[in-house]
Design a protein around this motif. Structure first.
Motif, short mmCIF file in Angstrom:
data_model
loop_
_atom_site.label_atom_id
_atom_site.label_comp_id
_atom_site.label_asym_id
_atom_site.label_seq_id
_atom_site.Cartn_x
_atom_site.Cartn_y
_atom_site.Cartn_z
N SER A 121 80.39 52.68 33.41
CA SER A 121 79.89 51.56 32.62
C SER A 121 79.04 52.12 31.49
O SER A 121 78.15 52.94 31.73
CB SER A 121 79.03 50.61 33.47
N THR A 122 79.36 51.69 30.28
CA THR A 122 78.63 52.20 29.14
C THR A 122 77.20 51.66 29.15
O THR A 122 76.98 50.46 29.24
CB THR A 122 79.32 51.80 27.83
N GLN A 160 70.07 39.61 32.94
CA GLN A 160 71.50 39.38 32.82
C GLN A 160 71.69 38.39 31.68
O GLN A 160 71.14 37.29 31.71
CB GLN A 160 72.06 38.79 34.12
N VAL A 161 72.46 38.76 30.67
CA VAL A 161 72.62 37.90 29.50
C VAL A 161 74.10 37.78 29.12
O VAL A 161 74.85 38.75 29.22
CB VAL A 161 71.79 38.42 28.30
N GLN A 162 74.49 36.58 28.73
CA GLN A 162 75.85 36.32 28.25
C GLN A 162 75.77 35.69 26.87
O GLN A 162 75.04 34.71 26.66
CB GLN A 162 76.60 35.39 29.20
N MET A 200 76.39 42.45 20.78
CA MET A 200 77.34 41.85 21.71
C MET A 200 78.45 41.09 20.98
O MET A 200 78.25 40.60 19.87
CB MET A 200 76.61 40.91 22.67
N ARG A 201 79.59 41.00 21.64
CA ARG A 201 80.72 40.23 21.12
C ARG A 201 80.82 38.91 21.89
O ARG A 201 80.25 38.76 22.97
CB ARG A 201 82.01 41.03 21.26
N ARG A 202 81.53 37.96 21.30
CA ARG A 202 81.64 36.63 21.89
C ARG A 202 82.16 36.70 23.33
O ARG A 202 83.18 37.33 23.61
CB ARG A 202 82.57 35.76 21.05
N GLY A 203 81.41 36.09 24.27
CA GLY A 203 81.80 36.08 25.67
C GLY A 203 81.33 37.28 26.45
O GLY A 203 81.47 37.32 27.68
N GLU A 204 80.76 38.26 25.80
CA GLU A 204 80.31 39.48 26.49
C GLU A 204 79.14 39.18 27.43
O GLU A 204 78.28 38.36 27.13
CB GLU A 204 79.89 40.52 25.46
N GLU A 205 79.15 39.89 28.57
CA GLU A 205 78.04 39.82 29.51
C GLU A 205 77.46 41.22 29.67
O GLU A 205 78.20 42.21 29.68
CB GLU A 205 78.51 39.27 30.87
N ALA A 227 64.38 54.30 25.19
CA ALA A 227 64.73 53.82 26.53
C ALA A 227 64.03 52.51 26.87
O ALA A 227 63.93 52.12 28.03
CB ALA A 227 64.43 54.87 27.60
N GLY A 228 63.54 51.81 25.85
CA GLY A 228 62.86 50.53 26.08
C GLY A 228 63.81 49.42 26.46
O GLY A 228 63.46 48.51 27.19
N ILE A 229 65.06 49.50 25.95
CA ILE A 229 66.09 48.53 26.31
C ILE A 229 67.38 49.30 26.57
O ILE A 229 67.97 49.86 25.64
CB ILE A 229 66.34 47.50 25.19
N LEU A 230 67.80 49.35 27.81
CA LEU A 230 69.06 49.98 28.18
C LEU A 230 70.05 48.87 28.49
O LEU A 230 69.79 47.99 29.30
CB LEU A 230 68.89 50.90 29.39
N LYS A 231 71.21 48.92 27.84
CA LYS A 231 72.20 47.86 27.98
C LYS A 231 73.45 48.39 28.66
O LYS A 231 74.04 49.39 28.22
CB LYS A 231 72.56 47.29 26.60
N LYS A 232 73.88 47.70 29.72
CA LYS A 232 75.13 48.02 30.40
C LYS A 232 76.05 46.82 30.31
O LYS A 232 75.69 45.72 30.73
CB LYS A 232 74.87 48.38 31.87
N ILE A 233 77.24 47.03 29.75
CA ILE A 233 78.21 45.93 29.63
C ILE A 233 78.85 45.70 30.99
O ILE A 233 79.41 46.60 31.60
CB ILE A 233 79.29 46.27 28.60
N THR A 234 78.76 44.46 31.49
CA THR A 234 79.37 44.11 32.76
C THR A 234 80.67 43.31 32.57
O THR A 234 81.47 43.21 33.48
CB THR A 234 78.40 43.29 33.63
#
Length: 530
Positions: free
Chosen positions: A151-152, A261-263, A222-227, A160-167
């Motif tokens: 997972s990226t 968790q954000v969508q 983020m892209r449309r619909g991405e979580e 490292a204040g905001i680490l984002k993992k695409i689910t």
């Protein structure tokens, strides 16, 4: 390994190692061993991967592995335990010192589905100290590793204040911009799992910055619909929600690390047309192609104009019979027109126009100078005039003559009916006014004033003609005539912002003229007295 798998001696691993050795002999010619880097790490591929991508630093990888000491005992395996039962894969973040350096460097070269044998020298493993009692000093380790997936994980802030993992991957390629309005769903928890904030539909402008900074930063990637899952340090945590209230319960310390968790459900592109937020276009439905109307285009639109309280002020056109006008000829509200010439065919938008850009179509007496007009507009179609660089010489000459003598085409004819005479009169006024505007831009102020005079001879109350003639008079320093026109225009339309501004400009020019005259006389009299 710092935070590495807890190694155990695995007798069953010997057979697996021998099997791997046999496999290595069979495929050594097909997949020769290669050195990675310059520190002695070596890799031999057992099975190629099924993609071209490799994980990046910070990505969370998932692997199966078996390991042993070169010429010695077997280590742990994620494929089977000592009871020969399947175990779960190992997960860790690449490049974060969660495993030995040889793993970080070797796994970074792998593709999804790839399986390879890595020979890791002591300096990339446990070094001179080893890891007693299992791993002796200066041991070379060998690992059979299979890349299952990853997972990226992106460091959005560089600290490292905001680490984002695409689910869940989104659709398309576009991402929102600072001015856009986004709709999101989110759920935020403390590190101990306590829920502190949740929304099934929060809508906000990204640039307003009135929600959690981490979400504001993340949605722009983020892209449309991405979580996505965000690991958030305290400095990027919640402050205020979209209504200006804090999202964090007072009993929960706000200076806490969070998991969010954000969508990104959707967003509307918002364009600041005038770059001062006085004319703003919010795209509801995108149009076709890339072309937009320009100067002189014949435009077909449908729009409804509402006041701040939601009441309908004006409606123009329908899809069957759209409203038709020529762009940039001051035939509709100035702010609306500025927005329309940025639209594509079929585009639908909400356009908010501040009082500064009502122009001469300002609904004086109805709309307060502190209000705005809100347009729901759809660009049905438009047709551009053939650009001059595509015209041949004859076409250019014809176009010039056509525009030069446009008013002559509608001079009264003895065959005109009364209705046709009224229509021709209105068209002639429009032609003369447009021609006057062109003359002002070209610096032909005398001709501009004459054209405005022609309009005023027919329509003495025409505010636009008075306004433009005053501009022409000012340019040739006929300040008294300019002031007379300005005062007449204000009498007919006292709330016209443009006329008021022109009056202020005139006053300043008059003061400057008087000051220059005074300075000139002061220098003349001393010379005359000599």
């Amino acid at each position: 390994m710092a935070a590495s798998p807890s190694f155990q001696l695995q007798p069953s691993c010997a057979c697996e190692r021998e099997g791997n050795n046999n496999n290595n002999n069979n495929i050594s010619e097909l997949f020769p061993e290669k050195e990675i880097g310059k520190l002695g790490l070596r890799k031999r591929i057992l099975r190629r991967g099924n993609s071209w991508q490799s994980p990046s630093q910070g990505d969370e990888v998932e692997v199966h592995f078996s390991g042993w000491i070169k010429g010695g005992a077997c280590l742990d395996s994620s494929r089977t335990d000592h009871n020969n039962t399947t175990t779960t894969p190992l997960r860790f973040k690449l490049g974060q010192c969660e495993v030995i350096k040889g793993w970080d460097e070797g796994i970074a070269t792998m593709k999804k589905g790839e399986r390879a044998i890595f020979t890791i020298p002591p300096n990339l493993a446990y070094g001179e100290m080893g890891s007693p009692p299992l791993i002796p000093p200066n041991s070379t380790l060998i690992f059979d590793i299979e890349m299952l997936s990853w997972s990226t994980i992106r460091d959005l802030t560089g600290d490292a204040g905001i680490l984002k993992k695409i689910t869940r991957h989104g659709l398309g390629w576009a991402t929102p911009r600072d001015a856009d309005q986004v709709l999101i769903k989110y759920e935020a928890r403390l590190e101990n799992g306590i829920l502190i904030s949740k929304s099934e539909g929060a809508e906000f402008l990204i640039g307003d910055g009135n929600i959690c900074p981490a979400i504001t930063i993340a949605v722009k990637t983020m892209r449309r619909g991405e979580e996505a899952e965000l690991a958030v340090k305290l400095s990027y945590g919640f402050r205020e929600d979209v209504n200006g209230r804090t999202n964090v319960d007072s009993s929960i310390p706000p200076a806490s690390n969070l998991t969010i968790q954000v969508q990104l459900v959707s967003w509307k592109s918002v364009v600041d047309i005038t770059r001062d937020r006085k004319v703003v276009k919010k795209i509801i439905q995108g149009g076709e192609g890339f072309d937009c109307p320009d100067d002189g285009s014949i435009v077909k639109v449908v729009y409804t104009c509402k006041l701040d309280d939601g009441s309908v002020f004006e409606t123009k056109g329908s899809e069957e019979e759209p409203h038709v006008f020529v762009s940039l000829e001051d035939q509709v509200n100035e702010g609306l027109e500025r927005a329309i010439i940025t639209m594509k065919k079929g585009e639908q938008a909400l356009v908010t126009v501040g009082a500064e850009y009502f122009g001469t179509h300002d609904a004086s007496g109805v709309v307060s100078t502190f209000s705005a007009l809100h347009y729901e507009v759809q660009l049905i179609d438009f047709a551009k005039e053939k650009p001059y660089w595509k015209m041949d010489t004859c076409e250019k000459m014809e176009a010039c003559e056509r525009k030069k003598h446009a008013a002559k085409y509608i001079d009264f004819d003895h065959s005109f009916t009364d209705v046709e005479k009224c229509a021709a009169d209105a068209l002639r006024l429009s032609c003369n006014l447009n021609n006057a505007a062109c003359k002002l831009k070209l610096g032909d102020y005398l001709e501009a004033s004459k054209l405005c005079t022609k309009v005023l001879e027919v329509d003495p109350f025409n505010v636009k003609a008075l306004y433009r003639r005053s501009q022409a008079y000012m340019k040739i320093s006929e300040f008294e005539k300019a002031e007379a026109d300005i005062r007449s225009a204000l009498t007919f339309d006292p709330n016209n912002r443009y006329v008021k501004l022109e009056h202020q400009v005139l006053k300043e020019k008059q003061r400057e003229y008087i000051r220059c005259q005074s300075e000139m006389f002061c220098t003349m009299f001393p010379r005359m007295s000599r």
